[in-house]
Each structure stands twice: as structure tokens, then as C-alpha cells.
Design a protein around this motif. Structure first.
Motif, mmCIF file in Angstrom:
data_model
loop_
_atom_site.group_PDB
_atom_site.id
_atom_site.type_symbol
_atom_site.label_atom_id
_atom_site.label_comp_id
_atom_site.label_asym_id
_atom_site.label_seq_id
_atom_site.Cartn_x
_atom_site.Cartn_y
_atom_site.Cartn_z
ATOM 1 N N TYR A 160 -55.743 -36.136 -26.611
ATOM 2 C CA TYR A 160 -54.988 -36.257 -25.360
ATOM 3 C C TYR A 160 -54.341 -37.649 -25.408
ATOM 4 O O TYR A 160 -54.210 -38.200 -26.497
ATOM 5 C CB TYR A 160 -55.897 -36.041 -24.139
ATOM 6 C CG TYR A 160 -57.177 -36.852 -24.157
ATOM 7 C CD1 TYR A 160 -58.272 -36.448 -24.922
ATOM 8 C CD2 TYR A 160 -57.300 -38.037 -23.428
ATOM 9 C CE1 TYR A 160 -59.441 -37.195 -24.956
ATOM 10 C CE2 TYR A 160 -58.475 -38.784 -23.455
ATOM 11 C CZ TYR A 160 -59.537 -38.359 -24.226
ATOM 12 O OH TYR A 160 -60.688 -39.110 -24.264
ATOM 13 N N LEU A 193 -62.189 -32.649 -24.785
ATOM 14 C CA LEU A 193 -61.417 -31.539 -24.191
ATOM 15 C C LEU A 193 -62.250 -30.258 -24.036
ATOM 16 O O LEU A 193 -61.755 -29.278 -23.453
ATOM 17 C CB LEU A 193 -60.164 -31.259 -25.033
ATOM 18 C CG LEU A 193 -59.118 -32.377 -25.058
ATOM 19 C CD1 LEU A 193 -57.889 -31.947 -25.846
ATOM 20 C CD2 LEU A 193 -58.692 -32.798 -23.643
ATOM 21 N N TRP A 242 -52.070 -35.527 -20.851
ATOM 22 C CA TRP A 242 -52.018 -34.561 -21.950
ATOM 23 C C TRP A 242 -51.388 -35.184 -23.188
ATOM 24 O O TRP A 242 -50.672 -36.194 -23.089
ATOM 25 C CB TRP A 242 -51.220 -33.317 -21.541
ATOM 26 C CG TRP A 242 -51.830 -32.542 -20.408
ATOM 27 C CD1 TRP A 242 -51.276 -32.337 -19.181
ATOM 28 C CD2 TRP A 242 -53.097 -31.870 -20.401
ATOM 29 N NE1 TRP A 242 -52.122 -31.570 -18.412
ATOM 30 C CE2 TRP A 242 -53.236 -31.274 -19.125
ATOM 31 C CE3 TRP A 242 -54.128 -31.710 -21.340
ATOM 32 C CZ2 TRP A 242 -54.374 -30.538 -18.754
ATOM 33 C CZ3 TRP A 242 -55.258 -30.982 -20.978
ATOM 34 C CH2 TRP A 242 -55.367 -30.403 -19.713
#
Ligand code: IMP
Length: 423
Positions: A269, A335, A309
């Protein structure tokens, strides 16, 4: 033998320290080429956590030599603390840690100027770590700086006094109130200089090029990340050095044709600490969860990191500028448990869909366009081979490889040295 590079591809904090530590067994020399104590490289092994700021991350290995290159800026006060921390763990660094005579010194007044500059900027502040990085590089390019080699000159103290006096005059120009006790700061500085003197000062470019001729394996360790590069980062919200591959050439004195592999490290991310644009930033529970599970707090300042993200547009930009040959994906384990994952694959920029990083990426100029992926539930932290990884994660990895056109060779599934899967 060629020199391999290891670089962060985002806004820093990708996990470079851990990977250098993992790779060091294959190298004879680890060399830091830019930045200074603004960096915080975290290494975890044998139940201990170590944070290095200026010292290369190969220091914990028995045989590797560690070079602080000419492109690095050294604060003797922080450096002394780092060395004392190594003393506590009985790490013998005196024969393994070599300092470039051309590395610049951070003076106490550089830190004061950093604080004054940031305060005077108000809301427009960079979000600097306040370690004096900007003012020290300014003195370097302004040809006023003090270098490690100057400490071997009889008149080094006069040079120090001259520069400090100049800084004090500059401080007076800022319309801000910075409290300090110069005597106390200087006492600490002198103690730091004494400790620094216990190490070997070298002509590092000569040392490294001789090592190349002798077929020694060298790994150049970057600090911060490509998006913080002074030229190619999100200016002015950047650091003051070249964090990209070219910085390794100027920061070590290594010619471009001597560069071998370029290892690019990225998080699964994105995070950013300090101010500046961040198109995929999250302000919802997903962002909060990333921060919590990923323990996203700065290793140097303790500040909470902003989370969002993965931005493939920015990642591809960094891969291109650095000539990355192998990717390493960090923190995939964070995640786990997200139902849907998003990856930015284009920007809407002034009404048009674009697929490159434009000059301005502030929210008023750029809106990220996401591709969605199914998440996975399983805990990755105890996995040790690719066969164990969930299919949805593999799909995520394959997509990144296809987009960047670079293989992902290492998947890190936790902070410990052992939690590393080699593909
Ligand atoms: P400076 O290099 O301390 O002047 O900070 C300039 C910008 O780079 C700020 O946004 C910092 O938060 C960021 N920065 C500097 N060093 C690091 C690092 O090692 N990791 C992440 N961000 C950093």
C-alpha cells in the motif's frame, strides 16, 4: 564486480533497513549514499529491534564493511547515540565502519535553521524531520559546508565558529522565536566529534572503486524514497538529496556503468509522513486500519504516517527513473482481512485520463482511478514459501508485475528478518 543498489520507491519507510539486513550476507560492503539522520531504518532479529539513522544496515553482520558515503550528511550528536546503542549490543564497529572524508557535517545551528525555516512557513511547512538536513545540503551546494575531512585540520574549530556565527546571523532574519542554549548544544556536538574521531575516515570513492576492481560485492543503500527526491519527488515537499539511482553515483563516486541490479522496495500500500500531495490517501476506516495493523509511525520522529492504496502510476514512475531490475514488496501481511483492495491505475487530470505522474498531483489537479481486487483473509506472517500464499494475493502480485514489467523477487510478510519469502 558491479554495485547493486537498493532504493525506496515511494515516500520512504518502505522497509529498506530490513531488506539490506536480509541481503547483507551476499555482500562484502554496504554503502549509504545520501540522506542522514532523517532516515530511520528498522531491523528486527533475535527478538531485538534496532533503529539505524546514519549507519548502514549491514553493521550487524560479522564480516561486511559499512561505508558512510560522501553524499551522506552526519550529525555527530545523533551518530554518537547510534554508536552507543551498538556498544550496548556488543557490536564491534571500529573495524567495520568507515566514514567518507567528503561527507558533510550537520552543525547544531543547521538544526536550528531547519526549525526556524519550518516555523516561518506556517501551514506551508514541509513537515521536515527537523534534523538539519535541508540547511546542511544548502551549505554543501552553497560551498560553505564543513566536511568530515576538515576535522583533521588544525583550524577545524575556527571553521566551525565561522559557520556557526553565519548561521546565528541567518537565524536572526527569521521572524520566529527559536529557544536554544548554544553552549549546551556545542558540548554535545564536541562529544559527538570525539566519538566520530574513533572511526576511520577514508577517501571513500577510492576505497569503493578499488573494491570494485578486486571483485568485491557492494550494495549501495538508499534512504527516504524516490518520491522524496529533490529533483523527481513531489517538490517542494521532498528531502534535500537525490534519493534515486543517480544519487548512488554522486553519493559514492561510482560510475553509472558500474551499477548492476537495482532493487526497488515498495509497500503493498502507500504511506507518507510529513506534508505534501498523496493522491491515494485514505481518510476512512481502511486507512485507519492500515495505520494500526501496519504500525505506521515514523521510526525517527514517531509521527503517525498517512496511509492509502497502492499508487501504480507513482510506482511505475519510480521504476522508470531508477531503472529497477527487481522489485521487493513489503508489508503484504498488513492487507490481510481487507475485503476489497484498490490500486490506482490512472489519474483524472484536468478532465483527461492520464497514466503518468504529472507536474502537479495535488487533489485539485488529480483524482485517482482505481482497479479493484478481492482481498484475502489468511494471516501471512507465518508463511515461508510462495506455495502458501493465498491466490488473491498472487493475483495482486501478478498484476503489479505485469504493469511495472519487473519481477517481484521478495515478499516480506512481517518485520522480522525471518519473515521474508524469496520468489
Ligand atoms: P527532511 O529530509 O527531514 O527535511 O524532511 C523532508 C520531508 O521528507 C518530510 O516530509 C519528511 O517527513 C520526509 N522524510 C525525510 N526522511 C524520511 C524518511 O526516512 N522516511 C520518510 N519520510 C522522510
Amino acid at each position: 564486480m558491479a554495485v547493486d543498489l537498493l532504493l525506496g520507491l515511494q515516500w520512504g519507510d518502505e522497509g529498506k533497513g530490513k531488506i539490506v539486513d536480509v541481503l547483507t550476507k551476499d555482500y562484502d560492503i554496504i554503502a549509504r549514499f545520501q540522506g542522514g539522520p532523517n532516515a530511520g531504518h528498522t531491523l528486527i532479529f533475535d527478538g531485538n529491534k534496532h533503529v539505524l539513522h546514519t549507519i548502514p544496515s549491514g553493521i550487524f553482520h560479522k564480516t561486511a564493511l559499512n561505508v558512510v558515503g560522501n553524499g551522506v550528511v552526519i550529525d555527530p550528536v545523533i551518530f554518537r547515540k547510534e554508536l552507543e546503542n551498538l556498544d550496548q549490543h556488543n557490536i564491534d564497529y571500529t573495524s567495520k565502519l568507515l566514514i567518507s572524508k567528503k561527507a558533510h557535517l550537520i552543525l547544531p545551528t543547521h538544526r536550528l535553521l531547519d526549525a526556524a525555516s519550518e516555523t516561518s512557513k506556517g501551514k506551508a511547512k514541509i513537515g521536515s524531520t527537523l534534523k538539519g538536513i535541508g540547511p546542511t545540503y544548502m551549505d554543501k551546494t552553497g560551498r560553505n559546508g564543513m566536511r568530515v575531512g576538515d576535522l583533521e585540520l588544525d583550524d577545524w574549530k575556527e571553521r566551525y565558529n565561522l559557520l556557526t556565527d553565519k548561521h546565528l546571523k541567518m537565524l536572526a532574519f527569521f521572524d520566529v522565536d527559536i529557544q536554544f542554549d548554544l553552549k549546551e548544544l556545542e558540548n554535545e556536538f564536541i562529544k559527538g566529534i570525539e566519538k566520530l574521531r574513533s572511526l576511520k575516515f577514508i577517501d571513500s570513492e577510492e576505497f569503493l572503486n578499488t573494491a570494485i576492481k578486486e571483485n568485491k560485492k557492494i550494495l549501495a543503500e538508499g534512504a527516504q524514497g524516490s518520491l522524496l527526491d529533490i529533483d523527481f519527488g513531489t517538490y517542494p515537499f521532498v528531502t534535500s538529496s537525490n534519493t534515486t539511482a543517480a544519487g548512488a553515483c554522486t553519493g559514492l563516486g561510482i560510475a553509472p556503468n558500474k551499477i548492476g541490479d537495482v532493487f526497488g522496495i515498495f509497500k503493498a500500500y502507500t504511506t507518507r509522513v510529513g506534508s505534501g500531495p498523496f493522491p491515494t490517501e485514505l481518510f476512512d476506516n481502511d486507512g485507519k486500519n492500515m495505520a494500526k495493523i501496519g504500525n505506521e509511525f515514523g521510526a525517527t520522529t514517531g509521527r503517525p504516517r498517512r496511509c492509502g492504496w497502492l499508487d501504480l502510476i507513482a510506482l511505475k514512475y519510480a521504476v522508470q527513473i531508477n531503472g529497477v531490475t527487481q522489485l521487493m514488496m513489503m508489508k503484504g501481511d498488513v492487507l490481510s482481512g481487507f475485503e476489497t483492495l484498490k490500486v490506482c491505475t490512472a489519474y483524472k487530470h484536468k478532465g483527461k485520463i492520464i497514466k503518468h505522474l504529472p507536474y502537479n498531483i495535488e487533489p485539485e489537479n488529480v483524482t485517482p482511478i482505481f482497479t479493484e481486487f478481492k482481498g484475502w483473509e489468511s494471516d501471512l506472517t507465518k508463511m515461508s514459501s510462495c506455495d502458501e500464499l493465498p491466490q488473491n494475493l498472487l493475483d495482486y502480485i501478478l498484476f503489479i508485475e505485469k504493469e511495472t514489467e519487473v519481477p517481484i523477487k521478495i515478499i516480506s510478510v512481517g518485520p522480522d528478518r525471518k519473515q521474508t519469502i524469496i520468489r
